[in-house]
Design a protein around this motif. Structure first.
Motif, PDB file in Angstrom:
ATOM      1  N   SER A 117       0.838  -1.201   0.000  1.00 46.69           N
ATOM      2  CA  SER A 117       0.000   0.000   0.000  1.00 46.69           C
ATOM      3  C   SER A 117       0.874   1.252   0.000  1.00 46.69           C
ATOM      4  N   GLY A 118       0.592   2.160  -0.937  1.00 47.66           N
ATOM      5  CA  GLY A 118       1.368   3.391  -1.043  1.00 47.66           C
ATOM      6  C   GLY A 118       2.686   3.228  -1.760  1.00 47.66           C
ATOM      7  N   MET A 119       2.990   2.018  -2.256  1.00 45.56           N
ATOM      8  CA  MET A 119       4.272   1.755  -2.940  1.00 45.56           C
ATOM      9  C   MET A 119       4.022   1.234  -4.351  1.00 45.56           C
ATOM     10  N   GLU A 120       2.988   1.776  -5.003  1.00 36.93           N
ATOM     11  CA  GLU A 120       2.562   1.252  -6.295  1.00 36.93           C
ATOM     12  C   GLU A 120       3.595   1.448  -7.401  1.00 36.93           C
ATOM     13  N   GLN A 121       4.561   2.342  -7.201  1.00 36.21           N
ATOM     14  CA  GLN A 121       5.554   2.595  -8.243  1.00 36.21           C
ATOM     15  C   GLN A 121       6.847   1.795  -8.054  1.00 36.21           C
ATOM     16  N   LEU A 122       6.836   0.879  -7.108  1.00 32.45           N
ATOM     17  CA  LEU A 122       7.968  -0.047  -7.018  1.00 32.45           C
ATOM     18  C   LEU A 122       8.085  -0.837  -8.313  1.00 32.45           C
ATOM     19  N   ARG A 123       9.306  -1.161  -8.676  1.00 30.47           N
ATOM     20  CA  ARG A 123       9.516  -1.984  -9.878  1.00 30.47           C
ATOM     21  C   ARG A 123       9.816  -3.411  -9.463  1.00 30.47           C
ATOM     22  N   CYS A 124       9.363  -4.335 -10.267  1.00 32.13           N
ATOM     23  CA  CYS A 124       9.493  -5.761  -9.976  1.00 32.13           C
ATOM     24  C   CYS A 124      10.628  -6.365 -10.804  1.00 32.13           C
ATOM     25  N   LEU A 125      11.491  -7.136 -10.154  1.00 35.74           N
ATOM     26  CA  LEU A 125      12.547  -7.877 -10.841  1.00 35.74           C
ATOM     27  C   LEU A 125      12.157  -9.349 -10.848  1.00 35.74           C
ATOM     28  N   ILE A 126      12.090  -9.937 -12.040  1.00 34.90           N
ATOM     29  CA  ILE A 126      11.585 -11.296 -12.202  1.00 34.90           C
ATOM     30  C   ILE A 126      12.693 -12.216 -12.708  1.00 34.90           C
ATOM     31  N   PRO A 127      13.198 -13.141 -11.874  1.00 37.32           N
ATOM     32  CA  PRO A 127      14.098 -14.175 -12.399  1.00 37.32           C
ATOM     33  C   PRO A 127      13.266 -15.288 -13.029  1.00 37.32           C
ATOM     34  N   CYS A 128      13.558 -15.620 -14.257  1.00 39.39           N
ATOM     35  CA  CYS A 128      12.753 -16.636 -14.937  1.00 39.39           C
ATOM     36  C   CYS A 128      13.558 -17.298 -16.041  1.00 39.39           C
ATOM     37  N   ALA A 129      13.042 -18.426 -16.511  1.00 46.71           N
ATOM     38  CA  ALA A 129      13.639 -19.092 -17.667  1.00 46.71           C
ATOM     39  C   ALA A 129      13.104 -18.449 -18.943  1.00 46.71           C
ATOM     40  N   ILE A 130      13.788 -18.715 -20.028  1.00 47.28           N
ATOM     41  CA  ILE A 130      13.500 -18.023 -21.284  1.00 47.28           C
ATOM     42  C   ILE A 130      12.097 -18.323 -21.803  1.00 47.28           C
ATOM     43  N   ASP A 131      11.493 -19.446 -21.383  1.00 52.88           N
ATOM     44  CA  ASP A 131      10.157 -19.776 -21.880  1.00 52.88           C
ATOM     45  C   ASP A 131       9.089 -18.829 -21.338  1.00 52.88           C
ATOM     46  N   GLN A 132       9.424 -18.088 -20.260  1.00 55.24           N
ATOM     47  CA  GLN A 132       8.468 -17.132 -19.699  1.00 55.24           C
ATOM     48  C   GLN A 132       8.569 -15.752 -20.344  1.00 55.24           C
ATOM     49  N   ASP A 133       9.544 -15.572 -21.208  1.00 55.63           N
ATOM     50  CA  ASP A 133       9.797 -14.257 -21.802  1.00 55.63           C
ATOM     51  C   ASP A 133       8.574 -13.659 -22.503  1.00 55.63           C
ATOM     52  N   PRO A 134       7.800 -14.429 -23.296  1.00 62.23           N
ATOM     53  CA  PRO A 134       6.652 -13.815 -23.984  1.00 62.23           C
ATOM     54  C   PRO A 134       5.639 -13.191 -23.027  1.00 62.23           C
ATOM     55  N   TYR A 135       5.405 -13.815 -21.887  1.00 61.67           N
ATOM     56  CA  TYR A 135       4.445 -13.275 -20.930  1.00 61.67           C
ATOM     57  C   TYR A 135       4.865 -11.887 -20.456  1.00 61.67           C
ATOM     58  N   PHE A 136       6.156 -11.751 -20.175  1.00 65.47           N
ATOM     59  CA  PHE A 136       6.591 -10.499 -19.564  1.00 65.47           C
ATOM     60  C   PHE A 136       6.953  -9.443 -20.607  1.00 65.47           C
TER      61      PHE A 136
END
Length: 210
Positions: free
Chosen positions: A53-72
């Motif tokens: 709450s109140g931190m809506e502009q935080l940025r998210c770092l996502i570690p993932c395998a290459i198969d998830q790339d299209p989603y993000f």
């Protein structure tokens, strides 16, 4: 809030676009088509107001395998349009199943992976199940060497052997034919056994005291 963000994302992605990104066909059921927003919105702090709450502009770092790339990639495209920050990705290589790149690890097949709960005896499954890029006979292996591009023990050693010089020496010897498949699998078994032992000792120190 989570569902509201799903709706916002869904309204920004047309059917034609989602087909272009993910390759869906008219035979695919509606659940497949509706899933990308579910994957996307955990990237946004506003999906979890009880935590951010109140931190809506935080940025998210996502570690993932290459198969998830299209989603993000889709998520990064949509984010500014709904007032959110684009997530960032760190993409890793696939960790192959013991049987090779063409298969996947599965909980229903205990021989497809090494588990941190495996015993030293169970770790020896690498000798039987790890896909080898070595030749069919010792004579051919000494003559032709191994194909390191498909060899699973080498791929695992790339991840788990901490000494880079030792790794390069093993790869050179195996690729040149000076090392046989059994030797490389035994080396991997030793590395994995030590890793699992360290994990077991560390896990034993964990208590429920918080």
């Amino acid at each position: 809030a989570f569902y509201e963000n799903m709706v916002k994302v869904a309204r920004c992605v047309t059917y034609n676009k989602v087909v272009g990104i993910f390759g869906f066909s008219q035979e695919d059921h509606i659940r497949k088509i509706s899933f990308p927003p579910v994957q996307a919105v955990p990237s946004f702090p506003s999906s979890f107001p009880h935590l951010f709450s109140g931190m809506e502009q935080l940025r998210c770092l996502i570690p993932c395998a290459i198969d998830q790339d299209p989603y993000f990639r889709m998520t990064r495209d949509v984010a500014p349009r709904i007032g959110c920050q684009k997530p960032s990705l760190t993409e890793s290589r696939f960790f192959p199943a013991l049987q090779g790149e063409s298969t996947k690890m599965s909980a229903s097949d205990p021989n497809s992976a090494i588990y941190v709960t495996d015993s030293e005896e169970e770790i020896k499954k690498v000798n039987k199940y790890a896909f080898s890029g070595g030749q069919d006979s010792a004579e051919l292996q000494r003559e032709l060497g191994a194909n390191l591009e498909v060899d699973v023990p080498v791929k695992y050693l790339n991840f788990f052997l901490e000494d880079d010089d030792d790794l390069e020496q093993i790869k050179k010897g195996y690729g040149d034919g000076n090392l046989l498949t059994g030797k490389v699998k035994n080396l991997l078994g030793d590395v994995l056994s030590e890793l699992v032992k360290r994990h077991t000792r560390a896990r034993a120190q964990v208590t429920g005291d918080g």
